[in-house]
Design a protein around this motif. Structure first.
Motif, PDB file in Angstrom:
ATOM      1  N   ARG A 157       0.830  -1.214   0.000  1.00  0.00           N
ATOM      2  CA  ARG A 157       0.000   0.000   0.000  1.00  0.00           C
ATOM      3  C   ARG A 157       0.857   1.254   0.000  1.00  0.00           C
ATOM      4  NH1 ARG A 157      -4.961  -1.831   4.108  1.00  0.00           N
ATOM      5  NH2 ARG A 157      -5.739  -3.507   2.742  1.00  0.00           N
ATOM      6  N   CYS A 158       1.981   1.206   0.713  1.00  0.00           N
ATOM      7  CA  CYS A 158       2.905   2.344   0.674  1.00  0.00           C
ATOM      8  C   CYS A 158       3.566   2.457  -0.695  1.00  0.00           C
ATOM      9  CB  CYS A 158       3.967   2.193   1.760  1.00  0.00           C
ATOM     10  SG  CYS A 158       3.343   2.343   3.446  1.00  0.00           S
ATOM     11  N   PHE A 159       3.958   1.328  -1.276  1.00  0.00           N
ATOM     12  CA  PHE A 159       4.555   1.353  -2.609  1.00  0.00           C
ATOM     13  C   PHE A 159       3.572   1.881  -3.646  1.00  0.00           C
ATOM     14  CE2 PHE A 159       7.770  -2.157  -1.486  1.00  0.00           C
ATOM     15  CZ  PHE A 159       8.748  -1.201  -1.230  1.00  0.00           C
ATOM     16  N   ARG A 160       2.290   1.560  -3.484  1.00  0.00           N
ATOM     17  CA  ARG A 160       1.292   2.085  -4.423  1.00  0.00           C
ATOM     18  C   ARG A 160       1.196   3.600  -4.294  1.00  0.00           C
ATOM     19  NH1 ARG A 160      -4.664  -0.406  -4.227  1.00  0.00           N
ATOM     20  NH2 ARG A 160      -4.465   0.297  -2.073  1.00  0.00           N
ATOM     21  N   TRP A 161       1.299   4.112  -3.073  1.00  0.00           N
ATOM     22  CA  TRP A 161       1.248   5.561  -2.864  1.00  0.00           C
ATOM     23  C   TRP A 161       2.425   6.237  -3.561  1.00  0.00           C
ATOM     24  CZ3 TRP A 161      -1.911   9.278  -1.177  1.00  0.00           C
ATOM     25  CH2 TRP A 161      -1.367  10.501  -0.831  1.00  0.00           C
ATOM     26  N   TYR A 162       3.601   5.623  -3.466  1.00  0.00           N
ATOM     27  CA  TYR A 162       4.785   6.205  -4.092  1.00  0.00           C
ATOM     28  C   TYR A 162       4.881   5.890  -5.577  1.00  0.00           C
ATOM     29  CZ  TYR A 162       6.670   7.502   0.467  1.00  0.00           C
ATOM     30  OH  TYR A 162       6.861   8.075   1.688  1.00  0.00           O
ATOM     31  N   GLY A 163       4.078   4.968  -6.074  1.00  0.00           N
ATOM     32  CA  GLY A 163       4.056   4.689  -7.502  1.00  0.00           C
ATOM     33  C   GLY A 163       4.910   3.524  -7.946  1.00  0.00           C
ATOM     34  N   TYR A 164       5.533   2.806  -7.009  1.00  0.00           N
ATOM     35  CA  TYR A 164       6.369   1.670  -7.405  1.00  0.00           C
ATOM     36  C   TYR A 164       5.538   0.489  -7.887  1.00  0.00           C
ATOM     37  CZ  TYR A 164      10.844   3.603  -6.033  1.00  0.00           C
ATOM     38  OH  TYR A 164      11.979   4.376  -5.976  1.00  0.00           O
ATOM     39  N   VAL A 165       4.305   0.391  -7.435  1.00  0.00           N
ATOM     40  CA  VAL A 165       3.393  -0.629  -7.927  1.00  0.00           C
ATOM     41  C   VAL A 165       2.069   0.041  -8.252  1.00  0.00           C
ATOM     42  CG1 VAL A 165       4.468  -2.488  -6.609  1.00  0.00           C
ATOM     43  CG2 VAL A 165       2.567  -1.221  -5.608  1.00  0.00           C
ATOM     44  N   ALA A 166       1.264  -0.636  -9.061  1.00  0.00           N
ATOM     45  CA  ALA A 166      -0.039  -0.110  -9.449  1.00  0.00           C
ATOM     46  C   ALA A 166      -1.045  -1.251  -9.438  1.00  0.00           C
ATOM     47  CB  ALA A 166       0.023   0.531 -10.836  1.00  0.00           C
ATOM     48  N   SER A 167      -2.298  -0.904  -9.220  1.00  0.00           N
ATOM     49  CA  SER A 167      -3.373  -1.889  -9.218  1.00  0.00           C
ATOM     50  C   SER A 167      -4.001  -1.959 -10.602  1.00  0.00           C
ATOM     51  CB  SER A 167      -4.434  -1.506  -8.181  1.00  0.00           C
ATOM     52  OG  SER A 167      -5.566  -2.332  -8.302  1.00  0.00           O
ATOM     53  N   ILE A 168      -4.540  -3.125 -10.940  1.00  0.00           N
ATOM     54  CA  ILE A 168      -5.199  -3.274 -12.239  1.00  0.00           C
ATOM     55  C   ILE A 168      -6.458  -2.428 -12.321  1.00  0.00           C
ATOM     56  CG2 ILE A 168      -4.287  -5.584 -12.665  1.00  0.00           C
ATOM     57  CD1 ILE A 168      -6.906  -6.730 -11.658  1.00  0.00           C
ATOM     58  N   GLU A 169      -6.946  -1.941 -11.179  1.00  0.00           N
ATOM     59  CA  GLU A 169      -8.133  -1.086 -11.176  1.00  0.00           C
ATOM     60  C   GLU A 169      -7.819   0.350 -11.594  1.00  0.00           C
ATOM     61  OE1 GLU A 169      -9.813  -1.360  -7.297  1.00  0.00           O
ATOM     62  OE2 GLU A 169     -10.899  -3.224  -7.737  1.00  0.00           O
ATOM     63  N   GLN A 170      -6.548   0.735 -11.567  1.00  0.00           N
ATOM     64  CA  GLN A 170      -6.184   2.096 -11.926  1.00  0.00           C
ATOM     65  C   GLN A 170      -6.394   2.324 -13.421  1.00  0.00           C
ATOM     66  OE1 GLN A 170      -2.412   2.038  -8.909  1.00  0.00           O
ATOM     67  NE2 GLN A 170      -2.485   3.759 -10.324  1.00  0.00           N
ATOM     68  N   ARG A 171      -7.107   3.377 -13.742  1.00  0.00           N
ATOM     69  CA  ARG A 171      -7.402   3.681 -15.144  1.00  0.00           C
ATOM     70  C   ARG A 171      -6.176   4.211 -15.871  1.00  0.00           C
ATOM     71  NH1 ARG A 171     -13.346   6.727 -14.934  1.00  0.00           N
ATOM     72  NH2 ARG A 171     -14.506   4.973 -14.022  1.00  0.00           N
ATOM     73  N   HIS A 172      -5.331   4.922 -15.163  1.00  0.00           N
ATOM     74  CA  HIS A 172      -4.148   5.527 -15.787  1.00  0.00           C
ATOM     75  C   HIS A 172      -2.899   5.055 -15.044  1.00  0.00           C
ATOM     76  CE1 HIS A 172      -6.903   8.065 -18.014  1.00  0.00           C
ATOM     77  NE2 HIS A 172      -7.444   8.474 -16.877  1.00  0.00           N
ATOM     78  N   PRO A 173      -2.447   3.833 -15.319  1.00  0.00           N
ATOM     79  CA  PRO A 173      -1.274   3.325 -14.589  1.00  0.00           C
ATOM     80  C   PRO A 173       0.003   4.109 -14.864  1.00  0.00           C
ATOM     81  CG  PRO A 173      -1.862   1.873 -16.419  1.00  0.00           C
ATOM     82  CD  PRO A 173      -2.978   2.867 -16.285  1.00  0.00           C
ATOM     83  N   TRP A 174       0.036   4.855 -15.957  1.00  0.00           N
ATOM     84  CA  TRP A 174       1.236   5.636 -16.244  1.00  0.00           C
ATOM     85  C   TRP A 174       1.449   6.729 -15.205  1.00  0.00           C
ATOM     86  CZ3 TRP A 174       0.525  10.850 -17.002  1.00  0.00           C
ATOM     87  CH2 TRP A 174      -0.767  11.259 -17.337  1.00  0.00           C
ATOM     88  N   LEU A 175       0.358   7.129 -14.506  1.00  0.00           N
ATOM     89  CA  LEU A 175       0.508   8.113 -13.432  1.00  0.00           C
ATOM     90  C   LEU A 175       1.351   7.554 -12.290  1.00  0.00           C
ATOM     91  CD1 LEU A 175      -3.069   9.686 -13.267  1.00  0.00           C
ATOM     92  CD2 LEU A 175      -0.972  10.749 -14.124  1.00  0.00           C
ATOM     93  N   ALA A 176       1.231   6.228 -12.057  1.00  0.00           N
ATOM     94  CA  ALA A 176       2.053   5.604 -11.017  1.00  0.00           C
ATOM     95  C   ALA A 176       3.530   5.674 -11.403  1.00  0.00           C
ATOM     96  CB  ALA A 176       1.622   4.160 -10.807  1.00  0.00           C
ATOM     97  N   LEU A 177       3.825   5.422 -12.669  1.00  0.00           N
ATOM     98  CA  LEU A 177       5.208   5.512 -13.132  1.00  0.00           C
ATOM     99  C   LEU A 177       5.731   6.942 -13.016  1.00  0.00           C
ATOM    100  CD1 LEU A 177       7.646   4.162 -14.452  1.00  0.00           C
ATOM    101  CD2 LEU A 177       6.617   4.633 -16.677  1.00  0.00           C
ATOM    102  N   LEU A 178       4.871   7.927 -13.311  1.00  0.00           N
ATOM    103  CA  LEU A 178       5.274   9.327 -13.189  1.00  0.00           C
ATOM    104  C   LEU A 178       5.556   9.677 -11.731  1.00  0.00           C
ATOM    105  CD1 LEU A 178       5.658  12.110 -14.490  1.00  0.00           C
ATOM    106  CD2 LEU A 178       3.202  12.511 -14.170  1.00  0.00           C
TER     107      LEU A 178
END
Length: 421
Positions: free
Chosen positions: A24-45
């Motif tokens: 959950r912390c990694f998702r906040w920082y963008g190191y991982v993303a959930s399949i529910e995210q519509r724009h996973p590229w935002l996690a990479l950014l």
């Protein structure tokens, strides 16, 4: 090059019993993303900005330290250097995690799928092992997170108090240089050059850098501890199943039938095949962990061993204030805990592998057919292959950790003797 969508985890992965908090912390920082995210590229950014900001903070601190003309006391220099060097170490770790995101995601998917199967097919004893591992990883996480947060809160509270009640000591760098005022603690920890009087960079930048440190440093290291403890859990369960040698794992009603000798040997060989497959999976997972951590841990080995020696020297030779004492002891504890986490858990993996060899012998192998005995002998020989982990030139085990501590203490004695003479 990987695609962003390839780095997305299933939704239930974020409720994994061992990695829940870290994911959950990694998702906040963008190191991982959930399949529910519509724009996973935002996690990479987000991940890119986060990694770059850590390196920027580290570069500013190191630049200021190298350009510094000296410190009023050795304690101020020790605190500033300790902070900067820890940020340099975590910068290496975060950049390494950024580059190896695909490896991390693959490992997480493998561990999550395996734990799901484990929960479904385990008996009460194996579930107890899983629950004990859950409690253990929570304890390890708190062990490293609490002192980091305490150190951060001390700096934040000092900053808030002096900003409200003593603002002239906060935003008057000229007075600080003349010795008429003392810089607040957060400025000692994060000396961003000549930017003290600039509100955004000198003030808010230091707040942001401190937030990065108290979250990222414990988060990364305890995540690796969770991965290594997962391997230990796998070895514990495999040892338990080898000792039981229960063919009902494939078919619960097998023992209710009158199996012939050939049928019993067939199912026992199937069980041996399953054990070999599990061993190979464990070895592959350990190799993946080793590839993931070998560069950051080697950097920690070099940096922390020198810094521990220097902090002991500063505590002995200097005249630290109560605040200096608190921060230096917290730094010493955190650095020693980080080194201990890797070496201790690598030792647990080696011990688990050694116990596996004895588990093959401790079972009722003498009651099995000759083909099964031969298979068990080959499996014992395979289990004797060491399952050691290395960080480039350094082998991870408790002996290496003790050697690091002894070496740091020896260098400290040399420095103290040279200072006395």
């Amino acid at each position: 090059m990987y695609k962003v969508k390839e780095l997305q985890l299933s939704t239930d992965s974020f409720d994994n019993p061992l990695f829940r908090l870290h994911l959950r912390c990694f998702r906040w920082y963008g190191y991982v993303a959930s399949i529910e995210q519509r724009h996973p590229w935002l996690a990479l950014l987000r991940c890119t900005i986060f990694t770059a900001s850590i390196w920027l903070s580290c570069a500013l601190m190191l630049l200021r330290l190298f350009l510094s003309r000296g410190y009023e006391s050795i304690n101020d220099g020790a605190t500033s250097w300790a902070t900067a060097v820890q940020y340099f170490a975590v910068s290496i770790a975060t950049l390494n995690a950024y580059v190896q995101r695909e490896r991390v995601i693959t490992m997480l998917r493998t561990a999550h799928e395996d734990l799901q199967h484990l929960i479904l097919e385990s008996d009460a004893q194996e579930l107890d092992l899983l629950h004990a591992t859950q409690r253990y990883v929570r304890t390890i996480t708190l062990l490293l997170w609490v002192p980091s947060v305490v150190a951060g809160m001390m700096a934040y509270l000092d900053c808030i108090y002096r900003t409200i009640f003593l603002p002239k000591t906060v935003f008057n760098m000229a007075a600080v240089r003349r010795g008429e005022a003392q810089p607040i603690l957060i400025f000692k920890l994060f000396p961003f050059g000549e930017l003290y009087d600039h509100f955004v960079m000198g003030y808010l930048g230091a707040w942001y850098a401190l937030a990065l440190g108290i979250t990222t440093i414990p988060l990364w290291h305890t995540f690796i501890a969770c991965l290594m403890k997962y391997v230990t859990l796998k070895l514990q369960i495999l040892n338990k199943r080898v000792l039981a040698m229960d063919i009902r794992r494939f078919e619960p009603n097998l023992l209710q039938h009158h199996l012939g000798a050939n049928e019993r040997i067939h199912w026992q060989l199937q069980l041996c095949k399953y054990f070999v497959q599990e061993q190979l999976k464990i070895r592959d997972f350990v190799q993946q962990i080793e590839h993931l951590i070998r560069i950051p841990v080697m950097a920690d080995f070099i940096i922390f061993s020198v810094l521990i020696c220097f902090l002991f020297f500063a505590l002995t030779v200097g005249e630290p204030s109560n605040m200096d004492y608190s921060f230096m002891f917290l730094y010493l504890f955190v650095m020693a805990a980080i080194l201990w986490i890797y070496h201790w858990h690598a030792t647990l993996i080696v011990e688990g592998q050694n116990e596996l060899c004895f588990a093959f012998y401790a079972g009722d192998w003498y009651k099995f057919g000759l083909p099964v005995q031969r298979m068990l002998l080959l499996m014992m020989m395979h289990a004797q292959r060491p399952l050691k982990m290395r960080a480039l030139l350094v082998e991870l085990n408790l002996k290496t950790f003790l050697d690091i501590m002894r070496g740091a203490y020896s260098y400290f004695n040399l420095l103290r003797s040279a200072h006395l003479y």
